[in-house]
Scaffold this motif. Structure first.
Motif, PDB file in Angstrom:
ATOM      1  N   ASP A   1     -12.146  -6.564 -10.922  1.00 38.39           N
ATOM      2  CA  ASP A   1     -12.211  -7.084  -9.552  1.00 38.39           C
ATOM      3  C   ASP A   1     -13.138  -8.291  -9.469  1.00 38.39           C
ATOM      4  O   ASP A   1     -12.875  -9.253  -8.741  1.00 38.39           O
ATOM      5  N   PHE A   2     -14.220  -8.253 -10.235  1.00 37.70           N
ATOM      6  CA  PHE A   2     -15.158  -9.370 -10.254  1.00 37.70           C
ATOM      7  C   PHE A   2     -14.534 -10.596 -10.928  1.00 37.70           C
ATOM      8  O   PHE A   2     -14.644 -11.719 -10.429  1.00 37.70           O
TER       9      PHE A   2
ATOM     10  N   ALA B   1     -12.218 -12.372  -8.698  1.00 33.66           N
ATOM     11  CA  ALA B   1     -12.849 -12.824  -7.445  1.00 33.66           C
ATOM     12  C   ALA B   1     -12.519 -11.929  -6.254  1.00 33.66           C
ATOM     13  O   ALA B   1     -12.542 -12.388  -5.114  1.00 33.66           O
ATOM     14  N   ARG B   2     -12.234 -10.666  -6.521  1.00 33.51           N
ATOM     15  CA  ARG B   2     -12.064  -9.723  -5.418  1.00 33.51           C
ATOM     16  C   ARG B   2     -13.407  -9.152  -4.976  1.00 33.51           C
ATOM     17  O   ARG B   2     -13.501  -8.493  -3.949  1.00 33.51           O
TER      18      ARG B   2
ATOM     19  N   ASP C   1     -17.804 -10.299  -4.934  1.00 34.23           N
ATOM     20  CA  ASP C   1     -18.818 -11.326  -5.174  1.00 34.23           C
ATOM     21  C   ASP C   1     -19.883 -10.848  -6.146  1.00 34.23           C
ATOM     22  O   ASP C   1     -20.633 -11.656  -6.695  1.00 34.23           O
TER      23      ASP C   1
ATOM     24  N   SER D   1     -21.664 -13.737  -8.284  1.00 32.69           N
ATOM     25  CA  SER D   1     -21.054 -15.048  -8.482  1.00 32.69           C
ATOM     26  C   SER D   1     -21.375 -15.994  -7.333  1.00 32.69           C
ATOM     27  O   SER D   1     -21.190 -17.200  -7.458  1.00 32.69           O
ATOM     28  N   LYS D   2     -21.856 -15.445  -6.211  1.00 30.79           N
ATOM     29  CA  LYS D   2     -22.247 -16.257  -5.061  1.00 30.79           C
ATOM     30  C   LYS D   2     -23.269 -15.469  -4.234  1.00 30.79           C
ATOM     31  O   LYS D   2     -23.547 -14.312  -4.528  1.00 30.79           O
TER      32      LYS D   2
END
Length: 237
Positions: A44-45, A48-49, A51, A149-150
């Motif tokens: 999922d990471f 991009a499902r 963050d 990631s953000k």
């Protein structure tokens, strides 16, 4: 922020912590919904499902910027990451542990998480991979990492507050976790004493040694590792 969480007993203290942490109800709702086993959260990471959240430590291999000073760490016996005396086989729920058993040169079946803990408590024969790593490397092993990631500033605020906090697990949450898994509350508490969460200098050193061993094995990314693991599994059939 879309966070995910490994749905194992080893993060019960984080469950207690996050309920009290000043986070938006949307983020808490997503975290409650996005609970799964490590390999699923890793995917999922990657797509991009999510963050961020607690992921397999192999996900941060070669990507220092995405990991925060918080993880799922053992300083010896871990009870929930085992090598069973069976035909060599990875655990579909795992990523880091499937790589670890290669690093340790153990030919056996990997079993992780609450299923492994139950197996251990029932007296099943197995090698504890946390203990074996300590025997070979004299360092802690980092099984999971808090990665993002953000929204790194917000995530760092969560991670830093968690590792500084002293968590007292309310009886009703301990009993619920115990009943849902069929593990006695005393065993749950004994198990949690095997786990730490702060990524200090020794833990970082253990992580770097693990990554160096992956490099020696030619494992350069989670995707490559999945292909290598599948190839090893097919050869052993």
């Amino acid at each position: 922020m879309r966070l995910g969480k490994i749905d194992y007993l080893n993060l019960l203290p984080f469950d207690v912590f996050i309920k009290r942490f000043p986070l938006s109800w949307q983020s808490k709702a997503i975290l409650a919904h996005r609970k799964s086993y490590p390999a699923k959260l890793n995917r999922d990471f990657l797509f991009a499902r999510l963050d961020g959240g607690f992921l397999s430590s192999i996900m941060a291999y070669g990507k220092r910027g995405m990991r925060l000073p918080c993880g799922i760490i053992s300083h010896g016996e871990v009870w929930s990451v085992l090598a069973l005396p069976k035909e060599a086989k990875g655990d579909y729920q795992s990523a880091s542990s499937n790589a670890l058993i290669q690093v340790l040169r153990i030919h056996a079946e990997v079993l992780i998480g609450d299923r492994a803990l139950i197996y251990k408590l029932k007296g099943g024969e197995a090698i504890d991979l946390g203990k074996r790593w300590l025997e070979q490397k004299r360092l802690p092993f980092v099984f999971g990492l808090f990665c993002v990631s953000k929204n790194k500033h917000e995530a760092k605020r969560i991670a830093s507050a968690f590792v500084r906090s002293r968590i007292r697990i309310p009886w009703y949450l301990l009993k619920d976790a115990s009943d849902s898994r069929g593990i006695h509350p005393k065993d749950v508490l004994s198990y949690l004493q095997k786990i730490s969460y702060r990524l200090g200098p020794k833990e970082k050193r253990g992580l770097e040694v693990f990554y160096r061993e992956l490099l020696f094995l030619g494992i350069r990314s989670p995707k490559r590792f999945e292909r290598r693991r599948d190839a090893i599994s097919s050869k052993s059939l």
